[in-house]
Design a protein around this motif. Sequence first.
Motif, PDB file in Angstrom:
ATOM      1  N   PHE A 181       0.830  -1.213   0.000  1.00  0.00           N
ATOM      2  CA  PHE A 181       0.000   0.000   0.000  1.00  0.00           C
ATOM      3  C   PHE A 181       0.863   1.262   0.000  1.00  0.00           C
ATOM      4  CE2 PHE A 181      -3.480  -2.777   1.727  1.00  0.00           C
ATOM      5  CZ  PHE A 181      -4.398  -2.520   0.713  1.00  0.00           C
ATOM      6  N   CYS A 182       1.976   1.224   0.754  1.00  0.00           N
ATOM      7  CA  CYS A 182       2.866   2.398   0.806  1.00  0.00           C
ATOM      8  C   CYS A 182       3.480   2.689  -0.558  1.00  0.00           C
ATOM      9  CB  CYS A 182       3.966   2.173   1.839  1.00  0.00           C
ATOM     10  SG  CYS A 182       3.412   2.310   3.544  1.00  0.00           S
ATOM     11  N   LYS A 183       3.913   1.641  -1.268  1.00  0.00           N
ATOM     12  CA  LYS A 183       4.528   1.857  -2.585  1.00  0.00           C
ATOM     13  C   LYS A 183       3.546   2.384  -3.616  1.00  0.00           C
ATOM     14  CE  LYS A 183       8.454  -1.226  -2.099  1.00  0.00           C
ATOM     15  NZ  LYS A 183       9.015  -2.563  -2.316  1.00  0.00           N
ATOM     16  N   GLU A 184       2.268   2.092  -3.395  1.00  0.00           N
ATOM     17  CA  GLU A 184       1.227   2.622  -4.291  1.00  0.00           C
ATOM     18  C   GLU A 184       0.724   3.989  -3.831  1.00  0.00           C
ATOM     19  OE1 GLU A 184      -0.184   1.255  -7.196  1.00  0.00           O
ATOM     20  OE2 GLU A 184       1.545  -0.082  -7.091  1.00  0.00           O
ATOM     21  N   GLY A 185       1.277   4.493  -2.726  1.00  0.00           N
ATOM     22  CA  GLY A 185       0.862   5.798  -2.214  1.00  0.00           C
ATOM     23  C   GLY A 185      -0.480   5.776  -1.514  1.00  0.00           C
ATOM     24  N   ARG A 186      -0.972   4.588  -1.168  1.00  0.00           N
ATOM     25  CA  ARG A 186      -2.284   4.455  -0.525  1.00  0.00           C
ATOM     26  C   ARG A 186      -2.083   4.348   0.994  1.00  0.00           C
ATOM     27  NH1 ARG A 186      -4.776  -0.176  -4.397  1.00  0.00           N
ATOM     28  NH2 ARG A 186      -6.429  -0.228  -2.795  1.00  0.00           N
ATOM     29  N   LEU A 187      -1.736   5.502   1.566  1.00  0.00           N
ATOM     30  CA  LEU A 187      -1.328   5.518   2.967  1.00  0.00           C
ATOM     31  C   LEU A 187      -2.479   5.265   3.929  1.00  0.00           C
ATOM     32  CD1 LEU A 187       1.229   8.451   2.847  1.00  0.00           C
ATOM     33  CD2 LEU A 187       1.727   6.093   3.389  1.00  0.00           C
ATOM     34  N   MET A 188      -3.687   5.704   3.565  1.00  0.00           N
ATOM     35  CA  MET A 188      -4.834   5.474   4.445  1.00  0.00           C
ATOM     36  C   MET A 188      -5.057   3.984   4.667  1.00  0.00           C
ATOM     37  SD  MET A 188      -6.107   8.335   5.501  1.00  0.00           S
ATOM     38  CE  MET A 188      -7.761   7.903   5.991  1.00  0.00           C
ATOM     39  N   GLU A 189      -4.980   3.216   3.573  1.00  0.00           N
ATOM     40  CA  GLU A 189      -5.182   1.767   3.684  1.00  0.00           C
ATOM     41  C   GLU A 189      -4.021   1.106   4.433  1.00  0.00           C
ATOM     42  OE1 GLU A 189      -7.252   0.759  -0.499  1.00  0.00           O
ATOM     43  OE2 GLU A 189      -5.903   2.480  -0.358  1.00  0.00           O
ATOM     44  N   PHE A 226      -2.407   2.461   6.902  1.00  0.00           N
ATOM     45  CA  PHE A 226      -2.649   2.688   8.326  1.00  0.00           C
ATOM     46  C   PHE A 226      -3.830   1.867   8.843  1.00  0.00           C
ATOM     47  CE2 PHE A 226       0.115   6.401   7.770  1.00  0.00           C
ATOM     48  CZ  PHE A 226       0.867   6.307   8.925  1.00  0.00           C
ATOM     49  N   ASP A 227      -4.756   1.514   7.952  1.00  0.00           N
ATOM     50  CA  ASP A 227      -5.824   0.584   8.352  1.00  0.00           C
ATOM     51  C   ASP A 227      -5.236  -0.767   8.748  1.00  0.00           C
ATOM     52  OD1 ASP A 227      -7.778   2.455   7.920  1.00  0.00           O
ATOM     53  OD2 ASP A 227      -8.292   1.762   5.902  1.00  0.00           O
ATOM     54  N   ILE A 228      -4.216  -1.211   8.000  1.00  0.00           N
ATOM     55  CA  ILE A 228      -3.533  -2.473   8.332  1.00  0.00           C
ATOM     56  C   ILE A 228      -2.844  -2.348   9.687  1.00  0.00           C
ATOM     57  CG2 ILE A 228      -1.764  -4.135   7.605  1.00  0.00           C
ATOM     58  CD1 ILE A 228      -4.107  -4.115   5.734  1.00  0.00           C
ATOM     59  N   VAL A 229      -2.273  -1.174   9.964  1.00  0.00           N
ATOM     60  CA  VAL A 229      -1.621  -0.943  11.263  1.00  0.00           C
ATOM     61  C   VAL A 229      -2.638  -1.097  12.392  1.00  0.00           C
ATOM     62  CG1 VAL A 229      -0.384   0.729  12.695  1.00  0.00           C
ATOM     63  CG2 VAL A 229       0.140   0.564  10.256  1.00  0.00           C
ATOM     64  N   ASP A 230      -3.841  -0.540  12.182  1.00  0.00           N
ATOM     65  CA  ASP A 230      -4.899  -0.673  13.195  1.00  0.00           C
ATOM     66  C   ASP A 230      -5.287  -2.140  13.388  1.00  0.00           C
ATOM     67  OD1 ASP A 230      -4.918   2.062  13.476  1.00  0.00           O
ATOM     68  OD2 ASP A 230      -6.566   2.377  12.054  1.00  0.00           O
ATOM     69  N   GLU A 231      -5.320  -2.887  12.277  1.00  0.00           N
ATOM     70  CA  GLU A 231      -5.651  -4.311  12.347  1.00  0.00           C
ATOM     71  C   GLU A 231      -4.593  -5.075  13.151  1.00  0.00           C
ATOM     72  OE1 GLU A 231      -6.675  -7.897   9.182  1.00  0.00           O
ATOM     73  OE2 GLU A 231      -6.729  -5.815   8.496  1.00  0.00           O
ATOM     74  N   ALA A 263       7.247   6.176   2.993  1.00  0.00           N
ATOM     75  CA  ALA A 263       6.114   6.624   2.168  1.00  0.00           C
ATOM     76  C   ALA A 263       5.668   8.026   2.576  1.00  0.00           C
ATOM     77  CB  ALA A 263       4.961   5.638   2.301  1.00  0.00           C
ATOM     78  N   LEU A 264       5.635   8.292   3.888  1.00  0.00           N
ATOM     79  CA  LEU A 264       5.239   9.627   4.364  1.00  0.00           C
ATOM     80  C   LEU A 264       6.226  10.694   3.896  1.00  0.00           C
ATOM     81  CD1 LEU A 264       4.161   8.639   7.984  1.00  0.00           C
ATOM     82  CD2 LEU A 264       2.658   9.654   6.252  1.00  0.00           C
TER      83      LEU A 264
END
Length: 719
Positions: free
Chosen positions: A429-437, A439-444, A463-464
Amino acid sequence: MLRSSKLPKTLLTIALNSLVRAPCFWVYSSGRSRAFADTISNNHEPDSENEWESLLKPFDLQKLRKSLNRISPYQLCKLLQLPLDPSTSMEIFEWAGTQKGFSYSFDVYYALIDKLGPANEFKLIDRLLLQMKSEGLVFRESLFILIMKYYGRADLPGQATRLILDMKGTFSCEPTFRSYNVVIDILVSANCHKIATNVFYDMLNKGVSPTVFTFARVMKALCLINEVDNACSLLRDMTKYGCVPNSIVYQTLIHSLSKFKRVNEALRLLDEMFLMGCSPDIDTFNDVILGLCRINRIHEAAKLVDRMILRGFNPNSTTYGVLMHGLCRTGQVDEVRDLLNRIPNPNVDLVNTLINGYVTNGQLDEAKAFLNEKMLSIGCNPDVFTYNILIHGLCKRGLLASAHELVTEMVIKGLDPNLITYTILIDGFCKEGRLMEAFDIVDEISAKGLTLNPVGYNCLISALCKDLNVHKALEMLNDMRRTGSKPDIFTFNSLIFGFCKVDGIEEAKKIFQDMLLEGVIANTVTYNTLIHAFQRKGETQEVLKLVNDMLFRGCPFDNITYNGLIKALCNEGAVDKGLGLIEEMIRKGQAPNNISCNILISGLCRIGRVQDALEFLRDMINRGLNPDIVTYNTLINGFCKTGRIREALNLFEKLQIEGIYPDAVTYNTLITWHCKAGMYEDACLLLCRGVENGFIPNSITWYIMVTNFVKKDDRGSWP
């Protein structure tokens, strides 16, 4: 001081009873001894504790001294062999020495040193050795070997080496191969490989004949310090000392030769093993097979497996795994599948190798098909690693939704995704620039009670920083520290890069200093990032400070470092120093690339040294450099700037002959300078010719044409 241990009464009674029956008898100060002896001989349990037990509870040395008139060396030796602590043993030893006319024997010293060694009482041992010498006792090699072994167990290889050197000079005891073997073994086990070889050569110089064990350990030491040639030469020297190589010697050399890709020599030694009657083990064959696979001689590796089977060896999972991995690396995945079908009872690791081969070669559909259709039929259940391989492959292809679905499938099949699974998803997700998703994995992960690992944190921080959200990246760094994860060089490099991108050079410097204070060693990437940031700001002195710091810390320069330094020098007009750096690169075997040369050519052209730039280019071409369109554009602009438009056009013609296509910069440069020189018709012809050759004028081209022709019209010279 060590505390005395309390011995069971029965144990002391039995031990002392055995001493009473020994050839040297105890002499008692009163008639009570007769009653004690009668008690022992009748084997009756006394109603109350007998006199010996009373005296020795809890081994009261003062009472013992009063109860005994004399103790012999033999009896002292037996006492020291009892399970007493070193402190008590030492007291008994010293008390015995106070007896009139008493002399310690070698066996007494040996027993006491054997007691002191496990307690690491080496200062006492040294004192005892000197005491033995002063008493004129004859030393035996067995005592020194005992002490050396205790030094080895205490991880003191240097002391063991010192002792073998002192044996003859200080204690007049000639060390034999036994002492040398012990010391060499200790040194090799302690990774003191160079010292082990020095001890070996000292052994030879002193005329001590080595054994097969000696050669085997020294060869291992030489191989571990990459001196394989010296190890191989020792193999040929063994016969001079009457030694015949055994399997361990051959296995050591074959392992190292295979590791260093000297497979032909390893194969010759394998053949020699059989001729010498030595039997290799499976690991020896596996070493050679791995060596062959590393240099892509896969079919020879497969033939060696067949040869193993013919000689009665059964390949193990490592054998097949190495061969399958080699086939996968060379893209021969179908052969891997055929091999897997021929393996009796393949395990899940071998199946994972095949699936990883499919994924690496971009055959994701085949990998999933094998997982769903074939894997269970051969008796293998997919594990977490199987799914991780597939998830990683899907993430690399950008198929993140499919990867997430596979995680759900894992859970349905009763497999619990691990931290690696989630880290792969975060990275995707980070390499695709999809940071919200991401961080969803981090919450999981947090919901499952897991903690993000350093790799996961690094993915998010990187990524940030690429997204220029450096303050959120700093928050992640603080969170990383709170959870006990230690930031590494990748973490700090990402943050330094991020702050340099947002023009926060001071914050980048502060992070750099924090990194050094935390004990993280800056690498070439760290310095390159800072050097280019300062170079863009024109702060050449800061660039030079960083370069000096690199030199001080022994950090190697790469082409990016040199390019940044050359550009900084050229911007300051110090082009000759830049030329010197190019020569330094060549001397160090680091070939300058096109960027290096283009920077220098640009610097020379900027100060009007176009001819020097052209000669430099010719020199670089002779050294094997292939100039690109940027090189020619820089030279064409340099010639035009100095009024040498005809030479610029000659260069323009040359680059087309060499198969380099002019771009918009080439045409715009030539059109601009033709217009400035009043050669409007030539500018128009150049534009038309470019269009015919496929050049598409851009907005800058039309701007150049319009503004210059309007100026011409204003001057009244429009025809």
